[in-house]
Design a protein around this motif. Sequence first.
Motif: not given
Ligand code: COA
Length: 260
Positions: A43, A70, A97-100, A108, A198, A201
């Motif tokens: 992205r 996506r 991938a995404g993760n939190f 949510s 990951g 976090r």
């Molecule tokens: N805790 C709780 N909710 C979270 C969160 C966190 N740390 N991070 C994101 N969210 C929720 C957001 O609040 C949003 O929900 P809402 O609209 O109800 O408020 C939803 O997830 C989407 O988040 P947003 O950041 O707007 O969308 P996105 O699709 O661009 O990104 C992630 C989602 C998870 C990928 C983003 O947190 C991110 O970029 N993370 C870092 C990259 C990553 O995850 N790497 C992988 C590591 S293993």
Amino acid sequence: MPTFAPDILAAKVALVTGGGTGIGKEIARTFGRHGARLCIAARRQDVLEATKEEFEREGFECLAVPCDVRQPDQVERVLEETLARFGRLDILVNNAAGNFPAPMAGISYNGFKSIVDIDLLGTYNVSKAAFDAWLGEHGGNIVNISAPFEQMGAAYQAHVAAAKSGVNSLTRTCAVEWGPKGIRTNAVAPGAISDTEGLERFDAVDDASNLSAPLRRPGSKQEIADTVLFLVSDAASYVNGQVIYVDGGSGVDAMKLPPL
Ligand code: COA
């Protein structure tokens, strides 16, 4: 001394999603070191460009295409650009991938959907686009990055565990449907891997988690990349539809006792 011969991927072209950072970057770099030409898609354009420049300094041919997995139109563009630049595609790694970490009741609706969309639908989108554009006719290799905890109840990971269960299911279906087309599809499930977003976090949730593996250390990104390299190499030419756990044995440790 490298484990694998330096030319095992010579003339091959590899697409790695999420290849700008973390485990995906290490996989792409390892492919480059073994002769592959690379397309990295993710992205964040600035991060992608920095990685592409780093790879070019290391002597790899690299294309970087911004893409949110996506979005099918963006995914199709990645395939078009890869084929326009290199004229073929041999390897796809679905790593984006995404993760939190969050308890299920604290995620949510949109947060849960976002992770399933990135991890599961993204894997489907890129696999389908790669199949339609090239792999279906010419064969190749797909490796999906999964997670070792999806078979168990995984606190703080309801969204990721559900998505990765789907990824493992897709892995097996692709293996069965696309095996006859000369495509091998496998998955790698990394445990706690040091120097990754990951693990950082998770350290915030439990800083002892990376010491609980029977090998008593976290894994390295290189150890994941080497497993992926094995799977896409001819050494794994009869391996299809498997999920390989690279987790130091955590997944088979039922008792989680301290060292005996
Ligand atoms: N805790 C709780 N909710 C979270 C969160 C966190 N740390 N991070 C994101 N969210 C929720 C957001 O609040 C949003 O929900 P809402 O609209 O109800 O408020 C939803 O997830 C989407 O988040 P947003 O950041 O707007 O969308 P996105 O699709 O661009 O990104 C992630 C989602 C998870 C990928 C983003 O947190 C991110 O970029 N993370 C870092 C990259 C990553 O995850 N790497 C992988 C590591 S293993």
